[in-house]
Enzyme design. Structure first.
Site, PDB file in Angstrom:
ATOM      1  N   CYS A  89     -57.498 -41.756  63.621  1.00  0.00           N
ATOM      2  CA  CYS A  89     -57.119 -42.072  62.241  1.00  0.00           C
ATOM      3  C   CYS A  89     -55.762 -41.507  61.853  1.00  0.00           C
ATOM      4  O   CYS A  89     -55.154 -41.966  60.888  1.00  0.00           O
ATOM      5  CB  CYS A  89     -58.184 -41.573  61.275  1.00  0.00           C
ATOM      6  SG  CYS A  89     -59.798 -42.339  61.527  1.00  0.00           S
ATOM      7  N   HIS A 346     -59.235 -47.931  54.435  1.00  0.00           N
ATOM      8  CA  HIS A 346     -58.750 -47.050  55.510  1.00  0.00           C
ATOM      9  C   HIS A 346     -58.422 -47.913  56.722  1.00  0.00           C
ATOM     10  O   HIS A 346     -59.250 -48.099  57.612  1.00  0.00           O
ATOM     11  CB  HIS A 346     -59.837 -46.032  55.832  1.00  0.00           C
ATOM     12  CG  HIS A 346     -59.546 -45.094  56.962  1.00  0.00           C
ATOM     13  ND1 HIS A 346     -58.268 -44.869  57.454  1.00  0.00           N
ATOM     14  CD2 HIS A 346     -60.376 -44.311  57.711  1.00  0.00           C
ATOM     15  CE1 HIS A 346     -58.339 -43.990  58.444  1.00  0.00           C
ATOM     16  NE2 HIS A 346     -59.601 -43.645  58.628  1.00  0.00           N
ATOM     17  N   CYS A 376     -58.622 -36.181  58.760  1.00  0.00           N
ATOM     18  CA  CYS A 376     -59.511 -35.922  59.895  1.00  0.00           C
ATOM     19  C   CYS A 376     -59.351 -37.041  60.909  1.00  0.00           C
ATOM     20  O   CYS A 376     -59.057 -38.181  60.551  1.00  0.00           O
ATOM     21  CB  CYS A 376     -60.956 -35.821  59.422  1.00  0.00           C
ATOM     22  SG  CYS A 376     -61.564 -37.268  58.530  1.00  0.00           S
TER      23      CYS A 376
END
Length: 390
Positions: A89, A346, A376
């Site tokens: 991510c 996201h 994270c």
């Protein structure tokens, strides 16, 4: 030490899975952002030393070095090189840190850091779904199994463990999810995203065309009661789809330049990269890494959490930013002031420079000085980037 300056930051508005942006090939989507950065700075495209682009699902339409394909789909000349980065991510946040390191080293003067993810066209986890044959095709190696016997690395499980560890109730998570939509809706209505969003043409199901410039995932009519009513993901857990980030299609990018690059462009910088940290942490709880990474970054930068004016902490799941605030004693009023991934989406590999784009523009709009971004990342990783508005 040489400085790294951000002179442009842009993103597309997010699209829901199978939604308004799903008709765009990811290389074209990223290419459009590259073109927007050139247009906003007036840079000679031939002077771009490199394009570093984050992407998590490097399969299908996002394979074969999607960064280079984005350049070839843009107006940049063929002479501009490109490479793809996968730090899960945090892929495009890492792209930004690589870009800053390149210009701070003096080896490059103008670098574009970007990210793209079409989660509609390249489903999450596709690259790991390989046919198991003769023991091949599993991401977890025998060496990993010996070190972590019987462990299934799961972000969902990690998020639930963080909620338990930091004593975050389902009510806490639901309220946070509601606030994400509320803040995103208020920011959209106030025009807070207009300066950062690159409008793109989209074709609707009825064949008509439209300009996409509003994040599709925001629930403008969200209610706390409605969020409370969403089913739990796992029995006995605390997290629901309403307190998790949305699957999203999108692209984003920032242009990073050196002092020489700044003079060549003749533009005023938006921000200076003040500090960069990356840290590995427990891969089982997995998503807790932003906490120790932020502690390390602040210590190395000689700063306290109160010195930071705005925080962008990715809302992969509501427990992550809530635990981060609780552990660090951060002011929640400075956190994700325009909403986060629960409302805005996201888009995995694009989220790093997407959050940075929002942070840069939020600092500018509020006249604040320091901003901190962290997220994270799968495998128990986290990047932290601190910037100073100029």
């Amino acid at each position: 030490m040489a400085e790294a300056y951000i002179v442009a930051a842009a993103r597309t508005a997010g699209g829901r899975k199978g939604g308004r942006v799903s008709g765009w090939h990811p290389a074209d989507l990223a290419g459009t952002v590259l073109d927007a950065l050139i247009e906003r700075t007036g840079a000679d495209p031939a002077l771009i030393d490199d394009v570093i682009l984050g992407c998590v699902g490097q399969a299908g339409e996002q394979s074969f070095n999607i960064a280079r394909n984005a350049v070839l789909a843009s107006k940049l000349p063929e002479s501009v090189p490109a490479t793809s980065v996968d730090r899960q991510c945090g892929s495009s946040q890492q792209a930004l840190q690589f870009a800053a390191q390149a210009v701070m080293s003096g080896t490059m003067d103008m670098v574009i850091a970007a990210g793209v993810e079409s989660m509609s066209r390249v489903p999450m986890g596709l690259a790991a779904v390989l046919p198991a044959k003769n023991g091949f095709g599993q991401y977890k190696s025998p060496g990993m199994e010996r070190r972590y016997p019987g462990v299934e690395f799961s972000q969902f499980t990690g998020a639930e463990r963080i909620a338990q560890k930091y004593d975050l109730s389902k009510e806490d998570l639901d309220r946070f999810g509601f606030d994400s939509h509320r803040k995103a809706a208020e920011a959209t209505r106030a025009g807070a995203f207009e300066a950062e969003i690159v409008p793109i043409a989209v074709t609707l199901p009825d064949g008509t065309t439209d300009i996409h410039k509003v994040d599709e995932g925001i629930r403008f009519d969200a209610s706390l009661d409605g969020i409370r009513a969403v089913k739990l993901i796992s029995e006995g857990g605390r997290i629901t789809a309403a307190t998790s980030s949305q699957i999203c299609d999108g692209a984003s990018g920032v242009m990073v330049v050196s002092e020489r690059g700044l003079k060549a462009l003749g533009v005023a910088p938006l921000a200076r990269v003040h500090h960069m940290t990356v840290l590995g942490h427990d891969p089982v709880i997995m998503l807790e890494a932003p906490i120790p990474a932020t502690e390390k970054a602040l210590k190395r930068a000689g700063m306290a959490i109160g010195d930071i004016d705005l925080f962008e902490v990715n809302e992969a799941f509501a427990p992550i930013p809530l635990a981060w605030v609780k552990a660090l004693g951060a002011d929640p009023a400075r956190l994700n002031v325009n909403g986060g991934a629960i409302a805005l989406g996201h888009p995995l590999g694009a989220s790093g420079t997407k959050l940075m784009t929002t942070l840069v523009h939020a600092l500018q709009a509020r006249g604040k000085r320091y901003g901190l971004q962290t997220m994270c990342e799968g495998g128990g990783l986290a990047n932290v980037t601190i910037i100073e508005r100029l």
